[in-house]
Scaffold this motif. Structure first.
Motif, PDB file in Angstrom:
ATOM      1  N   MET A 199       0.472-100.410  57.403  1.00  9.55           N
ATOM      2  CA  MET A 199      -0.045-101.747  57.710  1.00  9.55           C
ATOM      3  C   MET A 199       0.182-102.692  56.533  1.00  9.55           C
ATOM      4  O   MET A 199       0.541-103.857  56.724  1.00  9.55           O
ATOM      5  CB  MET A 199      -1.525-101.667  58.049  1.00  9.55           C
ATOM      6  N   ALA A 200      -0.032-102.192  55.333  1.00 10.46           N
ATOM      7  CA  ALA A 200       0.132-103.045  54.156  1.00 10.46           C
ATOM      8  C   ALA A 200       1.591-103.454  53.968  1.00 10.46           C
ATOM      9  O   ALA A 200       1.877-104.579  53.551  1.00 10.46           O
ATOM     10  CB  ALA A 200      -0.378-102.306  52.913  1.00 10.46           C
ATOM     11  N   ARG A 201       2.521-102.549  54.283  1.00 11.13           N
ATOM     12  CA  ARG A 201       3.944-102.901  54.178  1.00 11.13           C
ATOM     13  C   ARG A 201       4.315-103.974  55.200  1.00 11.13           C
ATOM     14  O   ARG A 201       5.107-104.876  54.905  1.00 11.13           O
ATOM     15  CB  ARG A 201       4.810-101.662  54.381  1.00 11.13           C
ATOM     16  N   ALA A 210      -5.070-105.125  52.428  1.00 11.49           N
ATOM     17  CA  ALA A 210      -4.898-104.749  51.025  1.00 11.49           C
ATOM     18  C   ALA A 210      -6.178-104.144  50.461  1.00 11.49           C
ATOM     19  O   ALA A 210      -6.146-103.142  49.730  1.00 11.49           O
ATOM     20  CB  ALA A 210      -4.471-105.958  50.202  1.00 11.49           C
ATOM     21  N   GLU A 211      -7.322-104.735  50.794  1.00 13.35           N
ATOM     22  CA  GLU A 211      -8.596-104.203  50.303  1.00 13.35           C
ATOM     23  C   GLU A 211      -8.897-102.844  50.907  1.00 13.35           C
ATOM     24  O   GLU A 211      -9.421-101.942  50.233  1.00 13.35           O
ATOM     25  CB  GLU A 211      -9.715-105.195  50.613  1.00 13.35           C
ATOM     26  N   ARG A 217      -7.437 -95.511  48.595  1.00 13.39           N
ATOM     27  CA  ARG A 217      -6.848 -94.843  47.437  1.00 13.39           C
ATOM     28  C   ARG A 217      -7.916 -94.479  46.412  1.00 13.39           C
ATOM     29  O   ARG A 217      -7.866 -93.402  45.795  1.00 13.39           O
ATOM     30  CB  ARG A 217      -5.781 -95.743  46.812  1.00 13.39           C
ATOM     31  N   ALA A 218      -8.889 -95.355  46.246  1.00 18.30           N
ATOM     32  CA  ALA A 218      -9.971 -95.056  45.305  1.00 18.30           C
ATOM     33  C   ALA A 218     -10.784 -93.854  45.774  1.00 18.30           C
ATOM     34  O   ALA A 218     -11.156 -92.986  44.979  1.00 18.30           O
ATOM     35  CB  ALA A 218     -10.876 -96.283  45.145  1.00 18.30           C
TER      36      ALA A 218
END
Length: 488
Positions: A199-201, A210-211, A217-218
């Motif tokens: 989705m981000a790509r 992005a958030e 990832r965190a």
């Protein structure tokens, strides 16, 4: 009755009983136009205007319109309703619309959710939005697997296609976001991450995406903690490589290497080094009571036949009864097992000696004991052979590969050995261990149908490292980060 499958979530295609139907481009666009009508009848004049305009042709006389549309309808009907006339067709029906002074011929496409991919997609997503996380994740994954590209691609940006394209596109975005949430609810952040990355790509300017990706990832970094690698073994559990201390793996059985005499004395570091894992075993798990460890070891060894007993004048210090390499004693400690495995020979000079062949044979003997006594719990093992009793022919990377290869070979025979092999690497050893080599091995040697061998792990054959099939002293110092130890 023939099984029909119309797919428009990507380039349009029609399958009849699983076989693709060959349609001309105009007939394919006619099919897409009827799907875009969402089950409503479409008059002949509108069909011609929409379909033939896509082909770049100019409007013709009304009679010619009907003839051209009917020709394509007949081609499509031969695939959808073979042998049926319009009034008896099940899928592509002919209807008369009462509009104006005279009835107008129209065509309606009637397909069930199992016959039209966008209808199945819609049903799966709608039901998933009201389902529990596990059911939702399953349905959403199945729905997204139907999508092969832009919906109704042959329609371009035509007005007639926009409502359905807009609805399917919005539903697609909803499905992806909800799949991420469902997998997060299930604790499978690793499965949610690829969806968010895609989705981000595709939406680089979408701040919400992005958030979401950043939080995923965190969470994964937090979950992995000291975990460096995780890879499923084919037909078995997971291989995990972690940075840390063997004795901190409180949820796992432990493997600790010993010499063939199973010595435990650490006084003045004469026989066993207190810095070795074997030396730490007494303090970390037996409260400093060496006699308790000795008693349990001897109880386990009583049922085994020793190789020989050294004379006191030949070996004045330490234990003198020798056992075959690979001898494994399972020790019960706080509801789990410590597998004490002999992989090196403690010489009468109190120097432990081993080699690649001895280590591999010992590992191959270890895993059946783990399978029998390990209660199907994770098993944690250090880089045996990398410390004080280092095997000079093998660096840390090759030691890691040998451990993994041996376990993988055993799991092919007995997949129920353990749900997880956890290789624990000390931080000081990490910079000298090439995990990318392990990654290469996992991608190649462990593929279904492949066969592992020393050559494709980079370990090398006995000829490569100068070790024969029998025992051979290597001259390595005694002691090990997870194995047998002696005086430095």
């Amino acid at each position: 009755m023939a099984r029909i499958r119309v797919s428009v979530l990507g380039p349009a295609r029609l399958e009849v009983d699983g076989v693709p139907a060959r349609l001309t481009p105009l007939t394919t666009r006619l099919l897409v136009r009827l799907v875009a009508a969402d089950g409503e009848p479409v008059p002949v004049r509108r069909l011609h205007r929409d379909v033939w305009a896509l082909d770049g042709e100019q409007p013709h006389a009304a009679q010619r319109h009907r003839n051209e549309v009917q020709k394509r309808v007949l081609e499509l009907r031969r695939a959808l309703d073979p042998g049926q006339r319009g009034d008896g067709a099940r899928v592509l029906r002919t209807e008369q619309l009462l509009a104006g002074p005279a009835p107008e011929t129209a065509y309606r496409l009637v397909l069930g959710p199992d016959e039209l991919d966008c209808a199945e997609f819609t049903d799966l997503v709608d039901s998933a939005l009201l389902a529990a996380p596990a059911s939702a994740a399953d349905r959403l994954a199945a729905a997204l697997a139907l999508v092969r590209g832009r919906p109704l691609a042959e329609a371009g940006d035509e007005d007639f296609a926009r409502p359905l394209v807009r609805r399917l596109t919005a539903l697609y975005e909803t499905a992806r976001r909800q799949l991420i949430r469902s997998r997060m609810d299930l604790g499978r952040h690793d499965l949610a991450l690829p969806v968010a990355e895609r989705m981000a790509r595709e939406r680089p300017d979408d701040q919400d995406v992005a958030e979401l990706l950043g939080s995923l990832r965190a969470r994964l970094r937090e979950r992995h903690g000291r975990e460096l690698l995780r890879q499923p073994f084919p037909g078995a559990g997971d291989l995990v490589v972690v940075r840390g201390d063997l004795f901190d793996q409180e949820d796992a059985n432990l493997v600790v290497g010993f010499t063939d005499t199973f010595d435990t004395a650490t006084e003045q570091d004469l026989v066993i080094s207190r810095e070795s894992v074997q030396g730490q075993l007494v303090d970390r798990l037996f409260g400093g009571e060496r006699k308790v460890l000795d008693d349990r070891l001897q109880a386990g060894l009583r049922a085994l036949r020793p190789l020989r007993t050294e004379r006191v004048q030949d070996k004045p210090r330490g234990r003198r009864v020798r056992y075959p390499l690979g001898t494994t004693v399972p020790l019960a400690v706080d509801g789990r097992r410590v597998f004490a495995v002999a992989y090196s020979r403690l010489g009468n000079d109190l120097v432990a000696r081993s080699g690649p062949a001895e280590l591999r044979a010992s590992l191959d003997t270890l895993w059946p004991a783990v399978a029998r006594y390990g209660m199907y719990r994770p098993v944690a093992i250090p880089l045996i052979g990398s410390g004080l009793a280092r095997i000079v022919e093998l660096d840390r990377t090759r030691l890691l590969l040998m451990i993994v290869e041996s376990f993988a070979d055993h799991c092919r025979r007995d997949p129920a050995t353990a749900p997880e092999l956890r290789v624990v690497i000390r931080p000081a050893d990490l910079e000298r261990t090439d995990l990318s080599a392990l990654g290469t091995y996992l991608r190649t040697a462990l593929l279904p149908g492949s066969r592992t061998s020393p050559d494709n792990t980079g370990i090398g054959t006995s000829a490569d490292v100068g070790v024969g099939t029998g025992s051979q002293d290597t001259g390595a110092d005694a002691g090990d980060s997870g194995g047998a130890y002696g005086r430095r």
